[in-house]
Design a protein around this motif. Structure first.
Motif, PDB file in Angstrom:
ATOM      1  N   PHE A   1      40.253  45.601  32.713  1.00 11.94           N
ATOM      2  CA  PHE A   1      41.370  46.250  33.404  1.00 11.94           C
ATOM      3  C   PHE A   1      42.698  45.760  32.829  1.00 11.94           C
ATOM      4  O   PHE A   1      43.676  46.494  32.772  1.00 11.94           O
TER       5      PHE A   1
ATOM      6  N   THR B   1      36.310  39.887  36.585  1.00  7.41           N
ATOM      7  CA  THR B   1      37.067  41.111  36.858  1.00  7.41           C
ATOM      8  C   THR B   1      36.401  42.323  36.203  1.00  7.41           C
ATOM      9  O   THR B   1      36.883  43.439  36.362  1.00  7.41           O
TER      10      THR B   1
ATOM     11  N   TYR C   1      39.503  50.228  48.167  1.00  6.34           N
ATOM     12  CA  TYR C   1      39.058  50.261  46.767  1.00  6.34           C
ATOM     13  C   TYR C   1      38.611  51.675  46.395  1.00  6.34           C
ATOM     14  O   TYR C   1      38.953  52.188  45.316  1.00  6.34           O
TER      15      TYR C   1
ATOM     16  N   LYS D   1      37.690  39.169  49.439  1.00  9.52           N
ATOM     17  CA  LYS D   1      36.215  39.122  49.519  1.00  9.52           C
ATOM     18  C   LYS D   1      35.705  37.707  49.271  1.00  9.52           C
ATOM     19  O   LYS D   1      34.779  37.239  49.923  1.00  9.52           O
TER      20      LYS D   1
ATOM     21  N   SER E   1      42.241  42.339  46.587  1.00 10.05           N
ATOM     22  CA  SER E   1      40.891  42.891  46.759  1.00 10.05           C
ATOM     23  C   SER E   1      39.833  41.819  46.448  1.00 10.05           C
ATOM     24  O   SER E   1      38.929  41.553  47.238  1.00 10.05           O
ATOM     25  N   ILE E   2      39.982  41.190  45.282  1.00  6.25           N
ATOM     26  CA  ILE E   2      38.983  40.186  44.882  1.00  6.25           C
ATOM     27  C   ILE E   2      39.061  38.961  45.798  1.00  6.25           C
ATOM     28  O   ILE E   2      38.050  38.491  46.327  1.00  6.25           O
TER      29      ILE E   2
ATOM     30  N   LEU F   1      47.126  44.541  43.959  1.00 10.87           N
ATOM     31  CA  LEU F   1      45.979  45.209  44.600  1.00 10.87           C
ATOM     32  C   LEU F   1      44.654  44.622  44.111  1.00 10.87           C
ATOM     33  O   LEU F   1      43.721  44.437  44.902  1.00 10.87           O
ATOM     34  N   ILE F   2      44.546  44.289  42.827  1.00  9.44           N
ATOM     35  CA  ILE F   2      43.302  43.672  42.334  1.00  9.44           C
ATOM     36  C   ILE F   2      43.150  42.281  42.941  1.00  9.44           C
ATOM     37  O   ILE F   2      42.079  41.904  43.427  1.00  9.44           O
TER      38      ILE F   2
ATOM     39  N   ARG G   1      41.672  53.717  45.885  1.00 12.66           N
ATOM     40  CA  ARG G   1      42.362  53.362  44.630  1.00 12.66           C
ATOM     41  C   ARG G   1      41.669  53.993  43.432  1.00 12.66           C
ATOM     42  O   ARG G   1      42.317  54.453  42.488  1.00 12.66           O
TER      43      ARG G   1
ATOM     44  N   HIS H   1      33.412  34.866  39.925  1.00 15.09           N
ATOM     45  CA  HIS H   1      33.653  36.309  39.975  1.00 15.09           C
ATOM     46  C   HIS H   1      34.314  36.748  38.680  1.00 15.09           C
ATOM     47  O   HIS H   1      35.227  36.101  38.190  1.00 15.09           O
TER      48      HIS H   1
HETATM   49  N1  URA Z   1      37.121  44.058  41.400  1.00 15.51           N
HETATM   50  C1  URA Z   1      37.423  44.127  42.716  1.00 15.51           C
HETATM   51  O1  URA Z   1      36.660  43.680  43.571  1.00 15.51           O
HETATM   52  N2  URA Z   1      38.588  44.690  43.086  1.00 15.51           N
HETATM   53  C2  URA Z   1      39.471  45.185  42.199  1.00 15.51           C
HETATM   54  O2  URA Z   1      40.501  45.656  42.582  1.00 15.51           O
HETATM   55  C3  URA Z   1      39.143  45.124  40.804  1.00 15.51           C
HETATM   56  C4  URA Z   1      37.957  44.544  40.426  1.00 15.51           C
END
Ligand code: URA
Length: 434
Positions: free
Chosen positions: A207, A84, A165, A187, A183-184, A179-180, A168, A82
Motif C-alpha cells: 500500500f 500491512t 474497511y 484490532k 484500522s490495524i 485510516l490504515i 474504504r 502483523h
Molecule cells: N490492513 C488492515 O487491517 N487495515 C488497513 O487499513 C490496511 C491493511
C-alpha cells in the motif's frame, strides 16, 4: 450532533473533538449513519488527515466498538505480528509455530487476501478441514493449550473496522495513513497483547509505495501502541519483488512447511528470523536478537516447531497428512513457463505485476465474494540481481482455467526487466522504528 456539519468541518480542514469522533464511529457501527455519508467523511479524512489527538480518539472509538480480549490468565507473554500486506508474504505461517515453540504465546488474528495481496486465512484454508472461524471461547482454549492460534477476526472484535474497511475498499480511501493505522492498531490492541511486531511493507506490491510514507505509517502505529501501553516495534521491509518463490495459496503452505523444517528461500527465512527474534526480545524470552535467532534455529532443527504447527492445525480441524506430505495439497492441472528472451541481469521482478497476474489465475479475489482456486499461482524462479541467459525460466504460471490466462501472462511477463545491469538490489529490511 449533526453528521453533515462534521463532514463539513473535516472537509474544510477543521478539527473534530474526541466526543464527535466517538459519536460518529459508534453511530456508523450501529448502522444509524448511511454509507454515503460515512464515505464522504472517509474521503475528507483521506484528504485532510487526522492530527495526533483526533487519531488517538478515532483509534480508541474503533477499539471500543466491540469486545476487548483478555488473556491475562495465560502466563506466557502474548506477542503478535502483523503485516500491512504483500505478494508471497507467508511469513506468519512458519513464524507463529517457531516462536511459540520458543516460549511465547501468539494469539494471531489474520485477514483474507483482496486484490493482489494474499491473505493468511485463505492460505491456511487450503489445509483440508482447517477452521479459521473460531468463537472467542475456542480461540482462547486453543491458545491456552497450544500457546498459539491462527484465526480470523471474530464478529465482535472491532466491528466498526469491519464496516469501515469494507466501505474504504469501495470508496478509494484505503491508502490513508490515519485510516490504515487506526484500522490495524484497533484490532491489535483489542487482542490484549503484551507486544507487537509490525511488518510495514514498502514498494510496488505494498500500500505504501515509497519509504517516506512507509516510515510515517510505521511511526504512527508505534506511537498509537505507546499511547495505549503496548510496546510495538515496526520493521519496514521490501515489497518491490515477491517474498519467497511461491505466490498462491496451497503453494505458499508448501513453502511454509519447507521453512518450518529448515529449508525455504533465503529471503523468507531471513525475514522470519528477523521478525521472530524481535518478538522473542519483546516477550522477554531472548536476551537480544542473536539469542532469539539461536533459539529459533534450535526449535526448527529439533522438529519442535513443526510438531507445534501440526498440533495447532489438528486442534483447528486440519488434516496433518498434507503437512507430512505437502504434495497432497491442492495443485493446478496446467503450466505456462515464462522465459528470458535475452541475457543480462534481472533489474525488476515487480511484485504488483506478478501479484495481479496470480490473482487473474484465480489465486486472489477481484471482489470480496469471488472464490479463490487453492491450487493455482505463480512460482518465481529469479530475484533482482540474478544473471540470466536467454531461455532461463523466470516464472511458472500454474492454472486450471484459461479464461484470464493471456492477461496473467502479459502481466507476469511485463513484471520482469532483464538488462545490462548492474541491478539495484533492494534491502530486505530498510529500517526499524521503535
Ligand atoms: N490492513 C488492515 O487491517 N487495515 C488497513 O487499513 C490496511 C491493511
Amino acid at each position: 450532533m449533526n453528521f453533515v456539519s462534521l463532514i463539513e468541518t473535516k472537509r474544510d480542514g477543521g478539527r473534530l473533538t474526541s466526543d464527535q469522533i466517538h459519536w460518529l464511529i459508534s453511530e456508523y457501527a450501529a448502522d444509524r449513519i448511511p454509507d454515503y455519508q460515512m464515505s464522504s467523511m472517509l474521503m475528507a479524512v483521506f484528504k485532510e488527515g487526522l492530527d495526533p489527538d483526533e487519531l488517538s480518539a478515532w483509534t480508541d472509538a474503533m477499539l471500543h466498538s466491540g469486545d476487548i480480549l483478555d488473556f491475562s490468565h495465560i502466563a506466557a507473554p502474548k506477542i503478535d505480528k502483523h503485516s500491512t500486506g504483500g505478494v508471497g508474504d507467508k511469513v506468519s505461517i512458519p513464524l507463529a509455530p517457531i516462536v511459540t515453540a520458543c516460549g511465547i504465546a501468539v494469539p494471531m488474528m489474520s485477514g483474507r487476501g483482496l486484490g493482489h495481496t494474499g491473505g493468511t486465512l485463505d492460505k491456511l484454508e487450503t489445509i483440508p478441514g482447517f477452521r479459521t472461524e473460531l468463537d472467542p471461547s475456542e480461540f482462547s482454549s486453543i491458545l491456552e493449550t497450544h500457546g498459539m492460534v491462527l484465526a480470523g477476526q471474530s464478529e465482535t472484535l472491532v466491528p466498526a473496522d469491519r464496516r469501515i474497511y469494507a466501505l474504504r475498499d469501495v470508496s478509494g480511501t484505503v491508502p490513508s495513513i490515519p485510516l490504515i493505522s487506526s484500522s490495524i492498531m484497533s484490532k491489535k490492541l483489542a487482542e490484549g497483547l503484551d507486544g507487537l511486531v509490525l511488518d510495514v511493507k514498502v514498494g510496488s506490491g505494498a500500500f505504501m509505495k515509497d519509504l517516506e510514507r512507509a516510515r510515517e505509517l510505521a511511526k504512527t502505529m508505534v506511537e498509537i501502541g505507546r499511547n495505549h501501553g503496548t510496546t510495538v516495534t515496526a520493521l519496514i521491509t521490501d515489497m518491490s519483488q515477491p517474498l519467497g518463490r511461491e505466490v498462491g495459496n496451497a503453494s505458499e503452505i508448501r513453502e511454509s512447511v519447507e521453512m518450518i523444517q529448515g529449508g525455504g528461500p533465503p529471503d523468507l527465512v531471513e525475514l522470519v528470523y528477523r521478525i521472530g527474534s524481535e518478538m522473542l526480545v519483546l516477550g522477554g524470552v531472548a536476551a537480544d536478537l542473536d539469542d532469539g535467532r539461536a533459539r529459533m534455529a534450535s526449535v526448527v532443527t529439533s522438529g519442535a516447531a513443526f510438531d507445534k504447527f501440526k498440533d495447532v492445525v489438528s486442534a483447528q480441524g486440519g488434516d496433518v497428512a498434507v503437512l507430512n506430505d505437502p504434495s497432497l495439497l491442492a495443485s493446478a492441472s496446467r503450466l505456462h513457463v515464462i522465459e528470458a528472451n535475452r541475457s543480462g541481469v534481472i533489474i525488476e521482478a515487480d511484485a504488483l505485476g506478478i501479484g495481479v497476474g496470480a490473482m487473474r489465475l484465480g489465486a486472489g479475489r477481484e471482489t470480496k465474494d469471488d472464490a479463490i482456486d487453492p491450487g493455482v499461482g505463480t512460482t518465481v524462479h529469479v530475484n533482482i540481481g540474478d544473471e540470466v541467459a536467454p531461455g532461463a525460466i523466470l516464472a511458472t504460471l500454474r492454472y486450471n482455467d484459461d479464461t484470464n490466462l493471456a492477461d496473467a501472462i502479459a502481466l507476469t511477463e511485463g513484471a520482469f526487466v532483464v538488462a545490462e545491469g548492474p541491478a539495484r538490489i533492494p534491502p530486505l529490511v530498510y529500517e526499524e522504528v521503535r
